[in-house]
Every structure is written in structure tokens, then in C-alpha cells.
Design a protein around this motif. Structure first.
Motif, PDB file in Angstrom:
ATOM      1  N   LEU A   1       0.629  -1.049  -0.180  1.00  0.00           N
ATOM      2  CA  LEU A   1      -0.130   0.130   0.065  1.00  0.00           C
ATOM      3  C   LEU A   1       0.843   1.803  -0.160  1.00  0.00           C
ATOM      4  N   ARG A   2       1.407   1.473   0.428  1.00  0.00           N
ATOM      5  CA  ARG A   2       2.459   2.566   0.814  1.00  0.00           C
ATOM      6  C   ARG A   2       3.304   2.762  -0.341  1.00  0.00           C
ATOM      7  N   SER A   3       3.532   1.768  -1.649  1.00  0.00           N
ATOM      8  CA  SER A   3       4.468   1.543  -2.577  1.00  0.00           C
ATOM      9  C   SER A   3       2.912   2.609  -4.098  1.00  0.00           C
ATOM     10  N   VAL A   4       1.899   3.081  -3.219  1.00  0.00           N
ATOM     11  CA  VAL A   4       0.870   2.958  -4.390  1.00  0.00           C
ATOM     12  C   VAL A   4       0.361   4.423  -3.699  1.00  0.00           C
ATOM     13  N   GLY A   5       1.480   4.937  -3.055  1.00  0.00           N
ATOM     14  CA  GLY A   5       0.423   5.909  -1.904  1.00  0.00           C
ATOM     15  C   GLY A   5      -0.355   6.491  -0.897  1.00  0.00           C
ATOM     16  N   VAL A   6      -0.808   5.469  -0.231  1.00  0.00           N
ATOM     17  CA  VAL A   6      -1.659   5.343   0.359  1.00  0.00           C
ATOM     18  C   VAL A   6      -0.475   6.154   1.524  1.00  0.00           C
ATOM     19  N   THR A   7      -0.905   6.896   2.537  1.00  0.00           N
ATOM     20  CA  THR A   7      -0.409   7.078   3.644  1.00  0.00           C
ATOM     21  C   THR A   7      -1.313   7.158   5.133  1.00  0.00           C
ATOM     22  N   ASP A   8      -2.681   7.043   5.059  1.00  0.00           N
ATOM     23  CA  ASP A   8      -2.774   7.233   6.276  1.00  0.00           C
ATOM     24  C   ASP A   8      -4.059   5.490   6.483  1.00  0.00           C
ATOM     25  N   LEU A   9      -3.958   4.681   6.901  1.00  0.00           N
ATOM     26  CA  LEU A   9      -4.140   3.475   7.145  1.00  0.00           C
ATOM     27  C   LEU A   9      -5.101   3.183   8.477  1.00  0.00           C
ATOM     28  N   THR A  10      -6.529   2.477   9.115  1.00  0.00           N
ATOM     29  CA  THR A  10      -6.737   1.591   9.491  1.00  0.00           C
ATOM     30  C   THR A  10      -6.621   0.620   9.479  1.00  0.00           C
ATOM     31  N   ILE A  11      -6.310   0.161  10.695  1.00  0.00           N
ATOM     32  CA  ILE A  11      -6.401  -1.941  10.759  1.00  0.00           C
ATOM     33  C   ILE A  11      -7.089  -2.049  11.964  1.00  0.00           C
ATOM     34  N   VAL A  12      -8.360  -3.026  11.348  1.00  0.00           N
ATOM     35  CA  VAL A  12      -9.221  -4.138  12.081  1.00  0.00           C
ATOM     36  C   VAL A  12      -8.182  -4.978  12.689  1.00  0.00           C
ATOM     37  N   ALA A  13      -8.556  -5.438  13.728  1.00  0.00           N
ATOM     38  CA  ALA A  13      -7.518  -6.295  14.686  1.00  0.00           C
ATOM     39  C   ALA A  13      -8.789  -6.382  15.140  1.00  0.00           C
ATOM     40  N   ARG A  14      -8.597  -7.944  16.245  1.00  0.00           N
ATOM     41  CA  ARG A  14      -9.106  -8.036  17.346  1.00  0.00           C
ATOM     42  C   ARG A  14      -8.074  -7.439  18.276  1.00  0.00           C
ATOM     43  N   ASP A  15      -6.473  -7.988  18.815  1.00  0.00           N
ATOM     44  CA  ASP A  15      -5.685  -7.937  18.936  1.00  0.00           C
ATOM     45  C   ASP A  15      -5.150  -6.216  19.405  1.00  0.00           C
ATOM     46  N   ALA A  16      -5.719  -4.956  19.553  1.00  0.00           N
ATOM     47  CA  ALA A  16      -4.818  -3.925  19.736  1.00  0.00           C
ATOM     48  C   ALA A  16      -3.844  -3.142  19.210  1.00  0.00           C
ATOM     49  N   ALA A  17      -3.040  -3.931  20.526  1.00  0.00           N
ATOM     50  CA  ALA A  17      -1.655  -4.375  20.577  1.00  0.00           C
ATOM     51  C   ALA A  17      -0.517  -5.049  19.285  1.00  0.00           C
ATOM     52  N   LYS A  18      -1.444  -5.631  18.911  1.00  0.00           N
ATOM     53  CA  LYS A  18      -0.878  -6.466  17.515  1.00  0.00           C
ATOM     54  C   LYS A  18      -0.982  -5.325  16.002  1.00  0.00           C
ATOM     55  N   GLY A  19      -2.225  -4.501  16.440  1.00  0.00           N
ATOM     56  CA  GLY A  19      -2.118  -4.187  15.197  1.00  0.00           C
ATOM     57  C   GLY A  19      -1.645  -2.717  15.293  1.00  0.00           C
TER      58      GLY A  19
END
Length: 272
Positions: free
Chosen positions: A140-158
Motif C-alpha cells: 500500500l505504501r508503494s501506491v501512495g496510501v498514507t493513512d491506514l486503519t487496521i481492524v484487529a482483535r488484538d489492538a496491540a498487535k494492530g
């Protein structure tokens, strides 16, 4: 009579893997005398597996699926800096008498359909925080995404994944609603055989959002079906599956995959 040179895919479980269908179809199409297998390797068996295979002169390497994409880094050389850049591998190449070389074709396979569509966007939502998510986040970084939201059960891992990828963004739980985004990616195991589907409320997404489920299945995943029902463009997991396999095929067999045969290949995958 000598045996054929071969590559394979390893994982736990492994019975669901469609990789042999893909690679053997290409080998057959191109008339290459080699084969591609799948082998069940449990977590505690990785060291012994690589020790045995590197002594086999017919072994060309392997693809790696859940849950070994991170652990396998400990058993290979990493001249391309994949550990630092992505943190997970899905391909190991071997030349007789030489080292085992680890690389990652997931990132390139994930990107191929986005690049073909000239997709662009600054924000994305990614479901998952494991080995596949590492590769997707790097891509994603290589196509210009700069802001990422991660959906995860383990918040610390995310959060650790966000920091590793150097993204600004946030981590949300599965119970939290989605926000509008240019790209929604399911990079988790949800939707795989034996797993419940990922099926969030898609109503916050605008009509120009793209939904990309990297899980591959014979039929549309519920996420892809729901996205198309809402009139959203959706990519299924076969896009990434075939794309990453084509990169690995070149590594193993020193030949370009015949991508002009993709529709016939998809028909075989649906029937497998």
C-alpha cells in the motif's frame, strides 16, 4: 529413472491450497517437465523440513502459507532485506549447493490488479494484522496510501503493525463501524475454509470505494458479493493468488507464467 524437479507449498493446514492447480496448469501449458506439490508442515517441523529439502537435488523451493510466513525467516538467507522491509516471506528459492533465499511475492501479487486499474488513493482500511497484512501494508505504501486503519482483535498487535509500516492511522475493533475509505482490504483469514466470513456494514463506503478480499474461494466470498450488490467495484482473492503465483513460478521454473490463459485457469480453480 530420475524424479522430476519440483516445488511445493507448505502450511498448516494445507489441504485447501490451490497453488498446485495453478503451477501444474502452467507447467502443462508450457510443456515443462517438473511438478508442484503441497506438503503439510506443522509449526514445530519447519527446521527439519528445510534441513531435509535443502539436501534434495530435485527441490526447487517452496511457497509458504499460514502460519509460517514469519517463522520461516529464521531458516533462510535474506539478501533482499525482506525481514526489515516486510517482515514475512511466502517464497523460498533453492539452488543445489547454495543457500535458501527467502522473498515475498504476496506484495507484488496484491499490487498487480491495482496497478492494472491505475488505482490511486490516500487512505485504506485493512482487516488483519498477520503475515499477509504485513505484505499488503508494505504494498500500500508503494501506491501512495498514507493513512491506514487496521481492524484487529488484538489492538496491540494492530498498533505494532502500524508502527512497523510507518503509517499514520488507527486500530479499531471488529465491533466498530467502518468509515468511508478509498480501499477496504480483507487481509485476514476470515472467509477461508473453516472460518466465519468477514461481512461488515458497507453502507459508510462511498460509491467509488474499492473492496479487495484477498481470500480466495470457488465462489464469491460474502464480502465480495455484498460489495458488488451495493454497486461497488470488488476484487476477489484469485487476483492476488494468481499474481503472486506468477512471480513465484518465474523464480522456481525460470519461465514466465502464461497469463493469457487466466480465464481457463480461473475455471480450473473454481472446479478444484
Amino acid at each position: 529413472m530420475s524424479s522430476l524437479p519440483y516445488a511445493e507449498v507448505i502450511g498448516d493446514p494445507i489441504s485447501h491450497s490451490k497453488s498446485p492447480v495453478i503451477h501444474n496448469f502452467w507447467l502443462e501449458t508450457l510443456g515443462i517437465e517438473a511438478e508442484y506439490r503441497k506438503t503439510h508442515v506443522k509449526a514445530g517441523e519447519l527446521a527439519g523440513y528445510f534441513l531435509k529439502r535443502r539436501a534434495d537435488p530435485d527441490w526447487l523451493g517452496c511457497n509458504i502459507t499460514i502460519p509460517h510466513k514469519i517463522a520461516a525467516l529464521d531458516y533462510v538467507d535474506d539478501p533482499g532485506g525482506v525481514r526489515e522491509r516486510i517482515g514475512a516471506i511466502n517464497t523460498v528459492a533453492c539452488e543445489t549447493g547454495g543457500p535458501l533465499i527467502g522473498t515475498n511475492t504476496d506484495a507484488g501479487g496484491f499490487l498487480q490488479p491495482l496497478l492494472a486499474r491505475k488505482w490511486s488513493g490516500k487512505n485504506a482500511v485493512m482487516v488483519g494484522s498477520g503475515g499477509a497484512a504485513l505484505a499488503v501494508g508494505f504494498a500500500l505504501r508503494s501506491v501512495g496510501v498514507t493513512d491506514l486503519t487496521i481492524v484487529a482483535r488484538d489492538a496491540a498487535k494492530g498498533q505494532a503493525l502500524l508502527e512497523r509500516l510507518s503509517f499514520s492511522g488507527r486500530v479499531i475493533d471488529f465491533s466498530e463501524p467502518l468509515h468511508d475509505t478509498a480501499l477496504l482490504i480483507n487481509a485476514s483469514s476470515l472467509g477461508m475454509a473453516g472460518q466465519p466470513p468477514y461481512l461488515p456494514d458497507l453502507s459508510p463506503l462511498s460509491r467509488n470505494a474499492l473492496v479487495y478480499d484477498i481470500v480466495y474461494a470457488a465462489q464469491e466470498t460474502p464480502l465480495v458479493a455484498a460489495a458488488r450488490e451495493r454497486g461497488l467495484e470488488a476484487l476477489d482473492g484469485m487476483e492476488m493468488l494468481i499474481g503472486q503465483a506468477a512471480l513465484a513460478f518465474d523464480i522456481f521454473f525460470d519461465a514466465q507464467a502464461p497469463r493469457e490463459m487466466d480465464e481457463e485457469l480461473r475455471a480450473r480453480l473454481r472446479a478444484a
